[in-house]
Write an enzyme that holds these catalytic residues in place. Sequence first.
Site, short mmCIF file in Angstrom:
data_model
loop_
_atom_site.label_atom_id
_atom_site.label_comp_id
_atom_site.label_asym_id
_atom_site.label_seq_id
_atom_site.Cartn_x
_atom_site.Cartn_y
_atom_site.Cartn_z
N ASN A 9 -5.57 8.49 71.18
CA ASN A 9 -6.11 8.75 72.28
C ASN A 9 -7.36 7.89 72.59
O ASN A 9 -7.65 8.05 73.60
CB ASN A 9 -6.54 10.13 72.32
CG ASN A 9 -7.73 10.08 71.56
OD1 ASN A 9 -7.52 9.78 70.27
ND2 ASN A 9 -8.71 10.54 71.66
N ALA A 57 3.03 20.25 61.83
CA ALA A 57 1.57 19.66 61.27
C ALA A 57 1.77 18.07 60.78
O ALA A 57 3.08 16.96 60.71
CB ALA A 57 2.15 20.11 59.51
N ASN A 104 -60.84 34.17 63.40
CA ASN A 104 -60.23 33.91 65.28
C ASN A 104 -59.02 33.57 65.50
O ASN A 104 -58.26 32.81 64.50
CB ASN A 104 -61.12 33.31 66.05
CG ASN A 104 -60.69 33.44 67.25
OD1 ASN A 104 -60.24 33.95 67.86
ND2 ASN A 104 -60.87 31.74 67.67
N ARG A 164 -14.41 19.89 67.89
CA ARG A 164 -16.01 19.59 68.47
C ARG A 164 -16.03 19.17 69.93
O ARG A 164 -14.99 20.50 70.29
CB ARG A 164 -15.45 17.65 68.74
CG ARG A 164 -15.23 17.27 66.96
CD ARG A 164 -14.95 15.69 66.53
NE ARG A 164 -15.01 14.56 67.70
CZ ARG A 164 -14.54 13.52 67.27
NH1 ARG A 164 -13.53 13.50 67.35
NH2 ARG A 164 -15.12 12.89 68.62
N ARG A 215 -51.43 17.50 60.90
CA ARG A 215 -51.31 18.03 58.96
C ARG A 215 -49.80 18.13 59.44
O ARG A 215 -49.19 18.70 58.56
CB ARG A 215 -51.62 19.38 58.73
CG ARG A 215 -53.66 19.31 59.01
CD ARG A 215 -53.68 20.78 58.79
NE ARG A 215 -53.37 21.55 57.22
CZ ARG A 215 -53.87 22.36 57.71
NH1 ARG A 215 -54.49 23.17 58.48
NH2 ARG A 215 -52.44 23.86 56.94
#
Length: 537
Positions: free
Chosen positions: A416, A410, A199, A363, A29
């Site tokens: 990289n 800024a 039950n 990150r 289900r």
Amino acid sequence: MTHSSHDNALFSSVPGLGVIIMAAGLGKRMKSSLAKVLHPVAGRPMVLYVLDIACGLAEQGVAVVVGHQGAEVRKVVEAVGGQVAVAEQTKQLGTGHAVLQARPVFTGVAHRRPTRYLILNGDTPLLTEATVRDLLAMHDAQGAAVTLLTAVLADASGYGRVIRQRREEWPQGAADNRVQSIVEDKDASEAERLVREINVGTYVVDGEFLFPALDKLDPRNAQGEYYLTDIVQMAVQQGRTVSALRLRDIDEGLGINSRVQLAEAEGVIRHRIRERWLEAGVTLRDPASTWIDAGVTIGRDTVLYPNVTLEGRTVIGEETIVHSGVRITDCRIGNRVEILDHCIFRESQVEDDSHLGPFVHLRPGVAVRRKGKVGNFVEMKKVELGEGSKANHLSYLGDATIGSGVNIGAGTITCNYDGYRKFQTVVGDGVFIGSDVQLVAPVTVGQGAVIAAGATVTQDVPVDALVIARVPQVTREGWAARRRALQSGQTPPPAPKPVSPVKTRMSAKPAKAASKPKAAARSIKKKQPAVQRSKRR
């Protein structure tokens, strides 16, 4: 902090108890490719909630019966370690057959012969240890062969019904909770379907009774399966006691069989988590909109604003403020940190007294050292930002080690990646980096150096050096006016006479004739012999 005797009981194992967890079901289900018991509730696979209870109670070990996606379930439960063993049900032939697969775990080792077994379902994450201890206490007090957990529902359709003995059938002096049988919904008569006591699927069974009874199970029923519930009638036929404990909070008995029930369980667990942290001294400005996973830890006097999400194994220190719209996953955040709105952090570390945001993206692999500042629209990946260093605006910093007291202007970028490999950038202590700078890795900027605005740095920079790397400014006077005239079809004004940059700079000062001493010096320099000139050089 001290614990009462009741508290101590909650943290101790139960002598002679073995625990069996059924986690082999397909979960049709759920309509999912993921095994039902691995679906997360508040950030954890639901089977781990049940396993926590089992490990807290079992003195004689825990057996988890796996089946569907058994390798994946095994990996999750074995990561818990300790006394957890895994048994496999290769064919799903019913709950009785599933429990039977756990027999080798307990009978194969001489010292593991439980006096009673606790049987749990892996899809009941709302069950609490306190309720299970009450169930065990009833079992022991009444000397029962089987004790089961039940709940009374307004609509019991789809569940196995608990059929109790009629009062006149009770033995003299017996408790009023005697159970005659459990009837599965598909096998129930019309009268039995009117019963609303169901039950839950949690049992305590006498150690000498369980496996011999399972060996006698008969699969001749509507499902063609070996029902665990049939051991109840066996015990009654043997004249043994079957007891039942009704749940005070029916939420605890909620088994997860559909996405609807999964969402309901998620809501209950998250409500419990929020209440726990409120009681521990954490301020939630809007509890209903604050999402905290089960594995999160939060320090006292920390404040969480609306729509904060804390996920995984995140740890938040004391007196930290987390503003709205922040999502933090598997991070360690120190004390007295302030995180402004709409930041996303993952697998990173932020030390004490730091200030981040708004709109900061950390990150994996970032470490912001003490008193660090990371501001508007800065993205960082695998970066160590030194103590007191600042990256306040519009920057991307990746694969870099940045010293203490550094100013990142800024628009600064660490370049990289060359399309094939990643390279490191190293920035020493006290470096000042102006705006719009590109640091092309691999490159090292020495301690105390100054990088002028607009520079593209491709070579290592010595200690205390100044780097200026930009194209000289060209000014063309009147160019814009001529362009506008041409676009509008008018006759452009004449171009002004070109003036060299040197003359333009000198024109601001009155012209002076060269002084005689300077002229004399030039004439003497011209008359010097070649040998002398070479010595001076």
